[in-house]
Design a protein around this motif. Structure first.
Motif, PDB file in Angstrom:
ATOM      1  N   ARG A  54       0.828  -1.207   0.000  1.00 41.65           N
ATOM      2  CA  ARG A  54       0.000   0.000   0.000  1.00 41.65           C
ATOM      3  C   ARG A  54       0.858   1.251   0.000  1.00 41.65           C
ATOM      4  O   ARG A  54       0.561   2.230  -0.689  1.00 41.65           O
ATOM      5  N   GLY A  55       1.929   1.217   0.766  1.00 46.13           N
ATOM      6  CA  GLY A  55       2.843   2.359   0.810  1.00 46.13           C
ATOM      7  C   GLY A  55       3.510   2.618  -0.529  1.00 46.13           C
ATOM      8  O   GLY A  55       3.663   3.771  -0.955  1.00 46.13           O
ATOM      9  N   PHE A  56       3.913   1.539  -1.211  1.00 39.94           N
ATOM     10  CA  PHE A  56       4.517   1.701  -2.534  1.00 39.94           C
ATOM     11  C   PHE A  56       3.526   2.360  -3.479  1.00 39.94           C
ATOM     12  O   PHE A  56       3.864   3.303  -4.195  1.00 39.94           O
ATOM     13  N   ALA A  57       2.295   1.879  -3.491  1.00 42.12           N
ATOM     14  CA  ALA A  57       1.276   2.426  -4.394  1.00 42.12           C
ATOM     15  C   ALA A  57       0.923   3.876  -4.058  1.00 42.12           C
ATOM     16  O   ALA A  57       0.504   4.627  -4.937  1.00 42.12           O
ATOM     17  N   GLN A  58       1.101   4.271  -2.813  1.00 40.90           N
ATOM     18  CA  GLN A  58       0.854   5.669  -2.442  1.00 40.90           C
ATOM     19  C   GLN A  58       1.993   6.572  -2.913  1.00 40.90           C
ATOM     20  O   GLN A  58       1.767   7.710  -3.306  1.00 40.90           O
TER      21      GLN A  58
END
Length: 138
Positions: A54-58
């Motif tokens: 999720r952090g990567f996609a953010q």
């Protein structure tokens, strides 16, 4: 100039042929076309609470690759991490009837199927390059 990693998030698509195509196209992008430039995210882990995913996609641009009209990859990514940079809808490329056909084991993939995968790969590549060009020109 630092290389920008771009996420390619494929649907898990176990229910239909479009899901098979989306997974194969995403792997081809990662392993052959944009080796070292693209990162994939496991959609089931992402949905289940994978904070790293999720952090990567953010923090990074993402392209979702959906195998059918349910838009699971796009909807989950936007709900859990924010707006995606671009989308690929397999059904728009290979036809809705074909995309919504029965799932296919990768051991049964034919040359004709791989030609469909290559059409999707080309769409991903074009969108990938457009996103990358925008980051490199900043």
């Amino acid at each position: 100039m630092e290389l920008v990693k771009i996420g390619v998030i494929s649907c898990s698509g176990e229910d239909c042929f479009g899901g098979t195509v989306s997974r194969l196209a995403t792997r081809k992008i990662l392993e052959r076309i944009r080796l070292g430039e693209a990162v994939t995210i496991c959609l089931p882990l992402f949905i289940a609470g994978g904070e790293e995913e999720r952090g990567f996609a953010q923090a990074h641009p993402t392209i979702t690759v959906d195998g059918c009209g349910k838009w699971c990859a796009k909807r989950a990514t936007e709900k859990l991490s924010g707006k995606v940079s671009d989308v690929v809808q397999v059904a728009d490329i290979i036809g809705q009837k074909t995309a919504e056909g029965p799932a296919l084991s990768t051991r049964n993939v034919t040359k004709e199927h791989m030609e469909m995968v290559d059409q999707v790969v080309e769409d991903i590549r074009i969108k990938f390059d457009r996103i990358a060009d925008g980051y490199y020109k900043k």
